[in-house]
Every structure is written in C-alpha cells, then in structure tokens.
Design an enzyme around this catalytic site. Structure first.
Site, short mmCIF file in Angstrom:
data_model
loop_
_atom_site.label_atom_id
_atom_site.label_comp_id
_atom_site.label_asym_id
_atom_site.label_seq_id
_atom_site.Cartn_x
_atom_site.Cartn_y
_atom_site.Cartn_z
N HIS A 373 0.80 -1.23 0.00
CA HIS A 373 0.00 0.00 0.00
C HIS A 373 0.82 1.27 0.00
O HIS A 373 0.25 2.36 0.04
CB HIS A 373 -0.92 0.05 1.22
CG HIS A 373 -2.01 -0.96 1.21
ND1 HIS A 373 -3.27 -0.70 0.74
CD2 HIS A 373 -2.02 -2.26 1.60
CE1 HIS A 373 -4.01 -1.78 0.85
NE2 HIS A 373 -3.28 -2.74 1.37
N LYS A 563 -8.42 14.04 4.98
CA LYS A 563 -7.60 12.83 4.97
C LYS A 563 -6.61 12.97 6.12
O LYS A 563 -6.55 14.02 6.75
CB LYS A 563 -6.86 12.66 3.64
CG LYS A 563 -6.12 13.94 3.17
CD LYS A 563 -5.46 13.76 1.81
CE LYS A 563 -6.40 13.92 0.67
NZ LYS A 563 -6.52 12.76 -0.18
N ARG A 564 -5.85 11.90 6.41
CA ARG A 564 -4.82 12.04 7.44
C ARG A 564 -3.92 13.22 7.12
O ARG A 564 -3.68 13.53 5.94
CB ARG A 564 -3.98 10.76 7.52
CG ARG A 564 -4.68 9.60 8.19
CD ARG A 564 -4.98 9.86 9.63
NE ARG A 564 -3.79 9.82 10.45
CZ ARG A 564 -3.59 8.96 11.46
NH1 ARG A 564 -4.53 8.10 11.79
NH2 ARG A 564 -2.48 8.98 12.15
N THR A 671 -8.39 6.87 -1.68
CA THR A 671 -9.74 6.34 -1.89
C THR A 671 -10.76 7.45 -1.63
O THR A 671 -11.88 7.40 -2.14
CB THR A 671 -10.02 5.14 -0.97
OG1 THR A 671 -9.53 5.45 0.34
CG2 THR A 671 -9.33 3.89 -1.48
N LYS A 675 -14.48 8.68 -3.43
CA LYS A 675 -15.73 8.97 -2.70
C LYS A 675 -16.25 10.36 -3.04
O LYS A 675 -17.46 10.56 -3.17
CB LYS A 675 -15.50 8.83 -1.19
CG LYS A 675 -15.17 7.39 -0.77
CD LYS A 675 -14.58 7.32 0.64
CE LYS A 675 -13.87 5.98 0.85
NZ LYS A 675 -12.98 5.99 2.03
O1 73E Z 1 -2.80 5.78 -0.75
C1 73E Z 1 -3.32 5.12 0.38
C2 73E Z 1 -4.20 3.97 -0.08
O2 73E Z 1 -5.31 4.45 -0.77
C3 73E Z 1 -2.21 4.60 1.25
O3 73E Z 1 -1.46 5.69 1.72
C4 73E Z 1 -2.78 3.82 2.42
O4 73E Z 1 -3.54 2.73 1.90
C5 73E Z 1 -4.66 3.15 1.11
C6 73E Z 1 -5.41 1.92 0.68
O5 73E Z 1 -4.71 1.20 -0.28
C7 73E Z 1 -1.74 3.29 3.34
N1 73E Z 1 -1.81 3.24 4.68
C8 73E Z 1 -0.70 2.67 5.11
N2 73E Z 1 0.05 2.38 4.08
N3 73E Z 1 -0.59 2.77 2.97
C9 73E Z 1 -0.35 2.42 6.50
C10 73E Z 1 0.95 2.13 6.84
C11 73E Z 1 1.26 1.86 8.16
C12 73E Z 1 0.29 1.90 9.14
C13 73E Z 1 -1.01 2.19 8.79
C14 73E Z 1 -1.33 2.45 7.47
#
Ligand code: 73E
Length: 829
Positions: A373, A563-564, A671, A675
């Site tokens: 991710h 978003k975060r 995502t 939305k």
């Molecule tokens: O771009 C997003 C993505 O849409 C990405 O930053 C996020 O995952 C979403 C779903 O695919 C994401 N979160 C984390 N890594 N990628 C993450 C890493 C460590 C702890 C918690 C979350």
C-alpha cells in the site's frame, strides 16, 4: 415517545409474532421485544442508547440469518475461501448500512414513526469502531462489504482493539488526543465465541534434536503464553450473503490451579492476566510511519497466529487434508503488517504438523498473496533481528532458513553479491533487520499494488529486483470504494434522484451510472442535481457550526481537503493558496475569486510534530480570515475535528471541490478521491495514485490537473532541487511564505510557524514551492468555472456518470480473477 396509544398496545404488539421478518409490523414487534427482553425497558423510559441497541439487535438477528445461510451454502459447495488478514478495519456505523443491505430502511423508519421515534436520531447514537488509521483500514472494510455482496466466501481477521484511533479535539488550534471508548456502552454487533480461542507463545528459546525416526525436530519453549478469543461481527452484503469479521482479543490463560499458590502468587497471576490483556488494548495511531515498537510486533504476531490456527482448524474440521490448504484457502496480506504469517504458517506446518520443509514451503508460497500500500520509506516495515529473535526465536530461525534457500536459488541463477544483499530478507547495512516486504514477496504467489501508477512504481523501485526475477508474480488491483455506503447510505437525496432516472441497478453494478451521461446537458436535471448538493451543504454547514461555532454560507464553493494530515499530502499547499487569496482580497484585488469555504479534516499521528503544526496553522489561518470584516464573506476556513467514517458520510455528499494534491509518486492510490467524485465533487489533483485513473475515466475536461508528474518530480530532485529559487522569483509566493513568520497568524509570535517556513525554504521534500504556481493558476480556472453554474453542474454529473470503475465490487472481482481464482457464490432470496 409520549405516545399514549403505545402503552396500551405494547404487550399485544410484542406478542404479535415470532417471525424474523422484514415488514414494518415485524420490525416493530422485534424492536419492542428487544427493548423489553434484552434491555428491560419500555419506550417511555428508554434512553437514546437503549433505543439504538434495541434496533441494532433487531437488525443483527436478520444479519446473522444471512450469515448462517451463506455459511451453509459455502460449506455445501466446498468453496475456496479468502482469509483477509488486516491489522486495521474501519467499518463505520453498522446500523444504517445494514438497513440498506436488508432493504428495510423505509420499513424501519415507518415502524419507528408509529412509535413516535425518529430513525435519524437513533442512527446518530452509534459510535463507530475506529479500528484503523485511515485509507488502509477503510479499504479492508469496503472489501468486506463487496465480498459479502458478491458472495465471495471470506473471513476478515483482525484485532479487537479496546481503544481504537484516538478522538481528536481541537484546543486553542492544536490537536489534542482523547481515548476512544467505543466499547464503553457495549457493542451490540459482536458475538463472543469463547470456544474459539488459541494459545499464543512469546519469547524463550528453541530446542533442536533428531528423533528416533531420524526426523529433525524443533521445540519452541516460550517464556510466556496467552490466548486469543474470537469476537465475530456479521458483515452483510447487499440483498445477499453475510460474512464475518473475526477480531481477536488477548486474554490470560487461566488454566492453572490457584490453590497451590500462596497469596503473593495469586496477585502475580492477576498482574500477569492484566499484562496479557494489554496486548490488544490500543491501536497504534501511526499512518505510514512505523517505529519498531515491541508491542506492535506482538500485536501482529498475535492476530496472525490466532488466524492461521483458526484457518487450519476450519480446513481440518471440514474433513480436508492439510496438504490441500492452498487449494481451499487463499490468505490475503493487507500490507506487511501481517507478513510474519509466512514464518508462522511454516512453523505450524513443520513443527506442529510434522510436515517436510519442502512440502510446507510449497503450500505456504501458494497460499499467501500480498498487497503493498505504500512506497514511503518510513512506512516500510523492518524488525530488528534482536527484537524479533527475542520475541519469536523460532520465527527468526525460520526466516533465516527461508532466506538461505532463497539466496541459494539466486546464486544458482548467477546473481552477484550486491544483488543478493539488496534482495536478502535480512538487511545488514545498518542495524541488522528483517525486511518484511521481502518476506511477504518471497512467501506469496502474487504481489499487487493499489493503483496502476503505484503498481508500476512498485516494480520499478521498491521491489524491482523481485519483479525482474518473477515478473508474473506482480500485478495491479486498483482500489475501489463501497458505493452503497458512500452514496447509497450517506447521500440519500442523490441516490433517490439517480434511481428515479436510471433505476436501482447501480447499487449492484456501478457501471450503470453511465446512463446519467445523457442527462448532463439537461437543464432541469442540472438544477435538481445542484439543488441536492445545496441541501447536503446546508446539512454540513449546520454540522460544522455545531462542532466549531463557525458559520458558513452554503452557497459558497465548498473546497474540501479531508484525509490524514501528512506532509506528502500537502495540506500546507492548500494553506498557501488560501493565504494568497487573503492577500489579494486585502489588496482589493478580488477578480476571479468566488466566495469559498475551505474545509479541512484529518488526524495527525500524536508524535508527528510537523503534522500537528499544520493543524495549528490551518486553525490560525481560520482565525485570521474568519474574523476579518473585509474578507469574511468571501473566505471561510473550517477545521472539522475528529474526521472519521461517520463524519465522512456527511462531508463527501456536500463537497464541490475535492483536493487530491499529494506530490506525484507518493500517494499509492487514495480512496477519498473516489468517494468525492462519486458524490459529484470535481477533483483538483496531481497525477498521483488513482487520480490518474479517475481522470482517465471522467475525462480531462472534467478534472483539474496541476503539478509535476512522477518523472518530473524525480528529475527535479535529481537536478538538485533548490526551493529558495521559487521564493526569490515568485513575489506572491514570497509574501505568502513571509506571512507565516510575520506574527500576524500567531499573536505576534514569529517563531511558531518557523519550522514549517524553514522546512519549505530549505528542503521542501514534497516540492510545494515547485508546484505552487501551477496550483494557483488551476484554482483561478476553477473559480471561473464555478461562476458558470451550468458548466459546473455538467462536469459534476459527468464525474458521477463515469466513476463506475471505482466500486470496490470491481476491485473484488479483479482480486477473484487475477489473484484468488475464486468464483463468487451469490445467495439470493
Ligand atoms: O494511498 C493510500 C491507499 O489508498 C495509502 O497511503 C494507504 O492505503 C490506502 C489503501 O490502499 C496506506 N496506509 C498505510 N500504508 N498505505 C499504512 C501504513 C502503516 C500503518 C497504517 C497504514
């Protein structure tokens, strides 16, 4: 609630029927029964929470009915199943969603109305399970919904954190964190399964020997043990199946006899019990930044081991052979967080089930599939060999063995030492550590990224050596969202308009939205469309005023960035834009500036200083702008505290403009972008993550593109980026940046925002200054389009009409065909 008639009819009503049916009368009867027999209340004295729980239990009965039916169907077909392993889930409120899935929203509303109760008020009572940080956790929940709807036999495994993501308060402009007590009033959706519990070991040492049959044996002698107990929550599909989300809670093993111990030992045992339960107490609130915390590794191993033991139990329980595990189960790893599973499955097969290494490895590497991710270096998980060996000594041995065999394979293919060091599961460059992404890649039959761009970069950058070695292992599955929640439930007005025009089929086939295209020029339709948007904006405005005291005119352009909070997502670029408009208005230059409300929301990791400073900056800019007589009717800035799924459902339907402005190459997918567009917002965005594909779908003319591409970003960096140059050359940018350290935003304190200022001028790792002018220019264009309501409406309609690809149903179908090789088994009435 004062309804007199109600009292008289109460008993006769609850005796009315035993049927778990779906009519208004049946729902009403069930609801009253739940209230009376499960909660010991009559409506006259029930609290809001009592009413919510009674309704939740009413709906849960029906949800379990679907689940039981689906399970029977799956079992009968001996279907191949998915186990989705995710350390995070963000299901959002269950009640409204389950009503939609059971198609009983109207019946329930009516039933409650007859009792003088309001469904919307009851829906507001629900506290959502905040068991995730952001997009990754929410994605897992969208996928649960789609798997249920499509009839993919699946279980979602995770952790039942007692305290989920913190609640965010804003105090004096700063974020403060408060414990999330989501279980405080009880959780009516879950069922505990005390008989489904597994023992989990930690620490200690291993013993190796050769037994009388000449078989190599290993025993792990741990120094502590605890158990994980299953808590099941039914997740319903639309009109169809139900699956479960099984979350593990850590508990002490109470199986020893207290009587043999003295009083001191009794208290020691109590302490031990408490220590065990600590394991699942709290979610780590870091998104995309992972510090090597011991408790986090313990959480990961804990839920992985419980889940794998459960999967093996299910396999054997159905009379299947362990050797066929990979034929009947596929295990999807949601990022590397559960990747210790590769070693754990090997341990269970080899040590506990006496399988030969080669056979076990063959099963393992045909069972797992891994979704990456993120490419952010700070989010790539590594565990120091010291820590891993201390907590999981046997797993470290197994990882070394996997690595040896893997490196030998490379040697046979004539890889050189440098290549092998790069690809090794063990990183020896600094503190010796295990690269979890490499473990997941070696131990999986498929590896996927989450958007076309991201999957491409994954093959070119982080995992390029592996992509060269095993090109067929790598694939893409572009993320999707649960449109039934993010349009169906959260935007009832727009849903109704759409259904009136094209029927309800879009609920199960989002591509049907294409039919809206032909109405995009229809003036009456445009008017209805924008009228609905205005209604939604009124609701959001009221919500924001209640939360922040800031009033916003719903007629303003709603420009939304939720978003975060992270530097790569560039909330501070948005702030620079707001300040540039403020400057212009103060200088009497108001041409091409339409009245705009800038709406922000998002949590910062508690230890992330810059992110917290950005929140403070947004609120300081808000104080300045919102209270300035000269501009306050032209610009408003609102920071909506505690952005979560529940609030998201109010925000997306009310947005005109969606801010997706991360530095190209940094956002794996996003995502929220989907939305927003699904609810008719236009996007201003970079060529990052899924923005690229959204733009392809909705058309360049309906998407506001700005900024550098990934290649340009890399080129800028390679050429030795000097942000200061842009400060020198761009007068407006200079004025805006200087405002940060003028004291005007901070009661005369010139130092408060200096860290941000310095960072932007000296390093600017996310190249805000480079993309600044392009962003400002694009915003001018946006304001021009907003001034032509017909044009805006058309673009908005076309965004919705062409967003079909981004349903999580499509994503799950992609997983089924390209990765899992599963045929959905949809059960319908
Ligand atoms: O771009 C997003 C993505 O849409 C990405 O930053 C996020 O995952 C979403 C779903 O695919 C994401 N979160 C984390 N890594 N990628 C993450 C890493 C460590 C702890 C918690 C979350």
């Amino acid at each position: 609630r004062e309804n007199k008639k109600l009292e008289k009819h109460f008993l006769s009503q609850i005796e009315n029927t035993e049927k778990i049916g779906f009519s208004k009368e049946e729902i009403k009867a069930s609801f009253l029964k739940k209230l009376f027999y499960n909660l010991g209340r009559v409506p006259q004295v029930a609290t809001e929470n009592d009413l919510y729980k009674a309704l939740a239990l009413t709906v849960r009965d029906r949800a379990f009915r679907q689940f039981v039916r689906s399970t029977a169907e799956f079992a009968q077909k001996d279907a191949r199943a998915v186990a989705y392993l995710s350390a995070e889930y963000l299901p959002g409120p269950h009640l409204g969603k389950n009503l939609l899935n059971l198609e009983i929203t109207d019946e329930t509303r009516e039933a409650l109305k007859e009792l003088d109760l309001d469904l919307d008020e009851i829906l507001r009572e629900e506290v959502e399970p905040g068991l995730g940080n952001g997009g990754l956790g929410r994605l897992a929940s969208c996928y649960m919904d789609s798997m249920a709807t499509l009839g993919v036999p699946a279980i979602g495994y995770g952790i039942r954190y007692e305290f989920g993501i913190f609640n965010q308060n804003i105090k004096n402009g700063w974020q403060s964190e408060e414990t999330d007590l989501w279980l405080h009033y009880g959780n009516p959706w879950e069922v505990v399964r005390p008989e489904i519990a597994y023992e989990i070991k930690f620490g200690g040492r291993t013993e190796h020997w050769v037994d009388e049959n000449d078989k190599y044996q290993v025993e792990w002698i741990p120094d502590s043990e605890l158990k994980g107990t299953a808590y099941d929550t039914p997740i319903l599909g639309y009109q169809s199946n139900g699956i479960i989300m099984r979350l593990w809670k850590a508990e002490a093993i109470e199986s020893f006899d207290f009587s043999v111990y003295n009083v001191g030992d009794y208290y020691k045992a109590v302490e031990k019990k408490m220590r065990s339960e600590n394991l699942t107490k709290v979610l780590y609130p870091n998104d995309e930044n992972l510090s090597g915390k011991e408790l986090r590794l313990k959480q990961q191993y804990f839920f992985v081991s419980c889940s794998l033991q459960d999967i093996i139990r299910l396999q054997l329980m159905q009379g299947r052979k362990l050797e066929d595990l990979h034929k009947k189960f596929t295990i999807q790893l949601n990022d590397t967080h559960p990747s210790i599973a590769v070693a754990e499955l090997m341990r269970l097969l080899v040590d506990e089930h006496q399988m030969e290494w080669v056979d076990a490895w063959n099963i393992t590497k045909n069972t797992f599939a891994y979704t990456n991710h993120t490419l952010l270096p700070e989010a790539l998980e590594r565990w120091s060999v010291g820590l891993l060996g201390r907590l999981l000594p046997r797993h470290l041995e197994i990882i070394y063995e996997i690595n040896n065999r893997f490196l030998n394979e490379l040697k046979e293919r004539n890889y050189n030492g440098e290549q092998m060091a790069r690809m090794s599961l063990i990183d020896e460059s600094g503190e010796t550590s295990v690269r979890m992404a490499h473990l997941a890649t070696v131990g999986s039959y498929k590896v996927n990224g989450v958007s076309a761009l991201h999957s491409g970069l994954l093959k070119k950058q982080v995992l390029n050596d592996f992509a060269d070695l095993w090109p067929e292992k790598f694939t893409n599955v572009t993320n999707g969202v649960d449109h039934r929640r993010f349009l169906g439930v959260s935007n009832p007005r727009l849903s109704e308009l759409i259904s009136k025009k094209i029927g309800k089929h879009w609920l199960t086939d989002l591509m049907q939205l294409h039919q809206l295209e032909k109405f995009s020029d229809d003036k009456t339709f445009q008017k209805k469309w924008m009228e609905i948007k205005l209604q939604n904006k009124k609701e959001l405005a009221a919500h924001m005023e209640e939360r922040t005291g800031i009033s916003v005119d719903p007629k303003m352009l709603f420009d939304v960035h939720v978003k975060r909070i992270h530097e790569y997502k560039r909330q501070h670029l948005k702030v620079l834009h707001i300040l540039s408009l403020y400057k212009r208005l103060k200088n009497g230059d108001d041409k091409n500036i339409v009245p705009t409300a800038f709406i922000f929301g998002g949590k910062a990791a508690p230890g992330y200083f810059m992110a917290k400073l950005i929140i403070k900056l947004i609120n300081s800019v808000g104080d300045l702008v919102n209270n300035d007589e000269q501009v306050k009717d032209r610009l408003k800035v609102v920071f909506l505290p505690n952005f979560n799924v529940k609030q998201a459902q109010v925000v997306y339907p009310a947005a005109d403009l969606s801010e997706q402005i991360s530095l190209a190459g940094k956002e794996a997918s996003g995502t929220g972008n989907m939305k927003f567009a699904l609810n008719g917002a236009l996007t201003v965005g970079t060529l990052d993550g899924a923005n690229v594909e959204i733009r392809e779908e909705v058309g360049d003319e309906n998407f506001f593109l700005f900024g550098q591409s990934t290649e340009e970003v890399q080129k800028t960096r390679a050429e030795g980026y000097r942000p200061y140059k842009y400060y020198e050359q761009n007068e407006e940018l200079r004025e805006v940046l200087d405002l940060l350290i003028s004291g005007e935003l901070s009661d005369g304190d010139k130092e408060l925002f200096r860290p941000l200022y310095n960072n932007l001028l000296q390093q600017d790792p996310y190249q805000l200054l480079k993309d600044y002018q392009s962003y400002i220019d694009k915003q001018e264009e946006i304001h021009k389009v907003w001034s032509k309501p017909g044009e805006w409406a058309k673009k908005s309609i076309l965004n919705v009409a062409n967003i079909g690809k981004f349903s999580s149903d499509r994503s799950i179908k992609d997983y089924c065909t390209t990765i899992w090789k599963i045929d959905p088994v949809r059960v319908e009435d």
